[in-house]
Scaffold this active site. Structure first.
Site, PDB file in Angstrom:
ATOM      1  N   ARG A  49      53.243  34.923  61.226  1.00 16.05           N
ATOM      2  CA  ARG A  49      53.566  36.332  60.942  1.00 16.05           C
ATOM      3  C   ARG A  49      54.649  36.469  59.867  1.00 16.05           C
ATOM      4  O   ARG A  49      54.686  37.454  59.139  1.00 16.05           O
ATOM      5  CB  ARG A  49      54.001  37.019  62.241  1.00 16.05           C
ATOM      6  CG  ARG A  49      54.133  38.566  62.138  1.00 16.05           C
ATOM      7  CD  ARG A  49      54.391  39.168  63.505  1.00 16.05           C
ATOM      8  NE  ARG A  49      54.422  40.635  63.473  1.00 16.05           N
ATOM      9  CZ  ARG A  49      55.513  41.361  63.658  1.00 16.05           C
ATOM     10  NH1 ARG A  49      56.690  40.763  63.880  1.00 16.05           N
ATOM     11  NH2 ARG A  49      55.467  42.682  63.622  1.00 16.05           N
ATOM     12  N   LEU A  70      54.420  46.759  59.541  1.00 13.66           N
ATOM     13  CA  LEU A  70      53.679  45.660  60.170  1.00 13.66           C
ATOM     14  C   LEU A  70      53.745  45.942  61.660  1.00 13.66           C
ATOM     15  O   LEU A  70      54.821  46.000  62.244  1.00 13.66           O
ATOM     16  CB  LEU A  70      54.354  44.328  59.833  1.00 13.66           C
ATOM     17  CG  LEU A  70      53.856  43.057  60.508  1.00 13.66           C
ATOM     18  CD1 LEU A  70      52.384  42.842  60.256  1.00 13.66           C
ATOM     19  CD2 LEU A  70      54.661  41.859  60.030  1.00 13.66           C
ATOM     20  N   SER A  71      52.591  46.161  62.290  1.00 18.17           N
ATOM     21  CA  SER A  71      52.561  46.614  63.684  1.00 18.17           C
ATOM     22  C   SER A  71      53.239  45.630  64.622  1.00 18.17           C
ATOM     23  O   SER A  71      53.286  44.420  64.378  1.00 18.17           O
ATOM     24  CB  SER A  71      51.110  46.831  64.138  1.00 18.17           C
ATOM     25  OG  SER A  71      50.515  47.903  63.459  1.00 18.17           O
ATOM     26  N   GLN A  72      53.747  46.162  65.728  1.00 14.64           N
ATOM     27  CA  GLN A  72      54.336  45.358  66.789  1.00 14.64           C
ATOM     28  C   GLN A  72      53.314  44.321  67.267  1.00 14.64           C
ATOM     29  O   GLN A  72      52.140  44.652  67.471  1.00 14.64           O
ATOM     30  CB  GLN A  72      54.710  46.298  67.937  1.00 14.64           C
ATOM     31  CG  GLN A  72      55.260  45.622  69.173  1.00 14.64           C
ATOM     32  CD  GLN A  72      55.375  46.592  70.334  1.00 14.64           C
ATOM     33  OE1 GLN A  72      54.988  47.760  70.229  1.00 14.64           O
ATOM     34  NE2 GLN A  72      55.883  46.110  71.451  1.00 14.64           N
TER      35      GLN A  72
END
Length: 221
Positions: A42, A68-70
């Site tokens: 990530r 950037l999504s959880q």
């Protein structure tokens, strides 16, 4: 993979595995999803200044008002998309490439990913990252994501990574019979929903409240 992809310090594999344990603790059960999230680094989907926070379970900024999504949300949406196993979706449409992280997770789990992004600089960066990971089963398009990608449909799965006020009939029509869509829907109050197509019927199930950036129209060069 080189040191940059493997990570060191706050981006090391050990740090990554702590995140995976948190996802398990929060109810993520699909082992294929957890494995993909273990393997995909990530931290390379963030600017260097934020990379040390990559394995926190939180959304992080990627520029242009996008995030950037959880990790939990990425895992949850992906897990729902794969619910119909062993009939794993072969062709998946993603609306909102963003950093490319969700695309990379999907690319490890399905045959083909078609991803639409309206902001050209974000798409360019995502393409570079996906290339660095040698993920060749992702096709990117610079366009208004709200209308999907009808020429490439129908899709076994559709995943929407920004929140529309409501799901458009044009987008739902791109779902194959038996296909599944996962999307956040709403404005002030948003709900993650699952939509399953059964012939001409669409069965919608509420999953949980969420918070996403809004799905905007138009394109940015």
């Amino acid at each position: 993979m080189g040191v940059e992809l493997q990570g060191i310090g706050m981006t090391s594999r050990r740090t990554r595995l702590r995140l995976i344990q948190r996802l398990r603790d929060h109810g993520i059960r699909n082992e294929r999803v957890l494995q993909a999230m273990t393997e995909v680094p990530r931290h390379i989907f963030l600017d260097e200044a934020l990379s040390h926070r990559a394995y926190e379970d939180t959304a992080l900024p990627i520029g242009y008002g996008q995030t950037l999504s959880q990790p939990y949300i990425v895992a949850k949406m992906t897990e729902i998309l794969l619910e119909h196993e062993p009939e794993t979706p072969r062709r998946v449409l993603e609306l909102g490439t963003g950093s490319g992280y969700q695309s990379a997770i999907l690319a490890n789990l399905v045959d083909e990913v078609f991803s639409v992004e309206r902001i050209k600089p974000l798409q360019d960066r995502a393409r570079d990252r996906l290339r660095k990971l040698s993920l060749r089963n992702v096709t990117l398009k610079h366009a208004d994501g709200g209308i999907g990608w009808p020429e490439k449909g129908p899709f076994d799965g559709i995943i929407v990574t920004a929140a529309p006020k409501e799901l458009s009939p044009e987008l739902m029509d791109q779902l194959a019979d038996g296909g599944i869509m996962v999307a956040p829907v709403g404005e002030e109050r948003q709900m993650l929903v699952k939509v399953v197509r059964q012939g001409d019927e669409f069965v919608t199930t509420d999953i949980e409240p969420v918070r996403f950036v809004p799905l905007l129209g138009g394109v940015v060069r």
